[in-house]
Design an enzyme around this catalytic site. Structure first.
Site, PDB file in Angstrom:
ATOM      1  N   ASP A  69       0.990  -1.493   0.158  1.00 54.52           N
ATOM      2  CA  ASP A  69       0.077  -0.061   0.066  1.00 54.52           C
ATOM      3  C   ASP A  69       0.827   1.551   0.032  1.00 54.52           C
ATOM      4  O   ASP A  69       1.984   1.323  -0.131  1.00 54.52           O
ATOM      5  CB  ASP A  69      -0.485   0.292   1.007  1.00 54.52           C
ATOM      6  N   GLY A  96      -8.706   7.040   7.519  1.00 61.39           N
ATOM      7  CA  GLY A  96      -8.266   7.023   9.678  1.00 61.39           C
ATOM      8  C   GLY A  96     -10.032   7.506   9.765  1.00 61.39           C
ATOM      9  O   GLY A  96     -10.451   7.800   9.027  1.00 61.39           O
ATOM     10  N   HIS A 149      -9.767   4.067  -1.214  1.00 59.96           N
ATOM     11  CA  HIS A 149      -8.895   4.239  -0.141  1.00 59.96           C
ATOM     12  C   HIS A 149      -9.826   5.061   0.986  1.00 59.96           C
ATOM     13  O   HIS A 149     -10.893   5.525   0.613  1.00 59.96           O
ATOM     14  CB  HIS A 149      -7.596   4.874  -0.613  1.00 59.96           C
TER      15      HIS A 149
END
Ligand code: G3H
Ligand code: ZN
Length: 288
Positions: free
Chosen positions: A69, A168, A205
């Site tokens: 990644d 995140g 993502h």
């Protein structure tokens, strides 16, 4: 596959997370991608972490691809390709467009000669986990016209798009507010235009926290891979805290981490079913 289901790309950084992810794939008869970030390799070691994943992948009853990644370092990418990674992400989306093309082309030519797929990113995906450090306001969504030129010039195999997802979970409350809007508002029109402009599979993502509805819409619009990490980490973390609250006296790491690994597996199974990747393993021929 296009529009019907998608593959989860789950991040790992150790044995427990790797086991949880692969057990989930086997339980759901799903093909999966297990991926490492640069931070995970620094934490566990390249040979160590790649060794764990390759061993578990070899034993798994479902196809498991090993992917790197967000990596900016061509030298590290060469090492990982030599370690047996089936695909790599060269992420130099922070560079000017022509620079991004130039470096990505070099990685593609090296990787393709060795039968390895290459993912690259156009636009900036917000967030500050160990994959990226992109501050809000610097966010640059993927431009569909540029995406067409980028894919044509670089000959990449998959394209990571910036359409409003976020890496995140932000700690700072101000950023939390932006996150709420961003995660809830994947720019589906932009995704539609990118899909029309490029032929390669698209990767979303920052898929943790994106609503199930928008995930399903994104699959219909041609996103083929969803990168998921934070939601699994949160499941692991919550279970670990509960376990230690209930059994403060345990000190055997297997007993401390076991329930957290099980909780992570459950969360990964939920994601696999959300992407409709369950029972799709039979469509993938094993390369073992
Ligand atoms: O590259 C990693 C993923 O984009 C992780 O994003 O933690 O928001 O699921 P996430
Ligand atoms: Zn990412």
């Amino acid at each position: 596959m296009l529009g019907k289901y998608a593959l989860p790309a789950f991040n790992t950084q150790d044995l427990e997370v790797t086991l949880g992810i692969i057990r989930a794939a086997e339980a759901q008869k799903a093909p999966i991608i297990v991926q490492t970030s640069v931070g995970a390799l620094e934490y566990a070691g390249i040979e160590e972490l790649a060794g764990i994943i390759k061993t578990e992948a070899r034993k798994a009853k479902v196809p498991v691809a090993l992917h790197q990644d967000h990596c900016k370092d061509f030298g590290l990418i060469k090492k990982l390709i030599n370690q047996g990674y089936s695909s790599v992400m060269i992420d130099v989306s922070h560079l000017p467009f022509k620079e991004n093309i130039k470096l990505t082309k070099q990685v593609v030519s090296y990787a393709h000669k060795r039968g390895v797929w290459v993912q690259a990113e156009l636009g900036r995906i917000l967030g500050n986990e160990d994959w990226q450090d992109v501050k809000s306001g610097e966010d640059l969504m993927t431009d569909p016209a540029q995406a067409a030129e980028f894919v044509r010039e670089t000959r990449i195999d998959t394209l990571a798009v910036a359409v409003g997802s976020w890496h995140g979970i932000p700690i700072n409350p101000k950023v939390k507010k932006i996150l709420k809007t961003l995660k809830e508002h994947i720019d589906l029109d932009r995704l539609k235009q990118i899909r029309k402009a490029v032929k390669v599979p698209l990767v979303l993502h920052g898929a943790s926290g994106v609503s199930d509805k928008q995930i399903r819409q994104a699959i219909r619009l041609g996103v083929v891979i969803f990168n998921i990490d934070t939601d699994l980490r949160v499941a692991f973390n919550q279970a670990l805290i509960q376990n230690l609250k209930k059994h403060p006296q345990i000190y055997d790491p297997r007993k401390i981490l076991g329930p957290a690994t099980d909780a992570l597996q459950k969360e990964a199974e939920k994601k696999i079913k959300l992407l409709k990747a369950n029972k799709q393993a039979r469509k993938f021929k094993s390369t073992r």
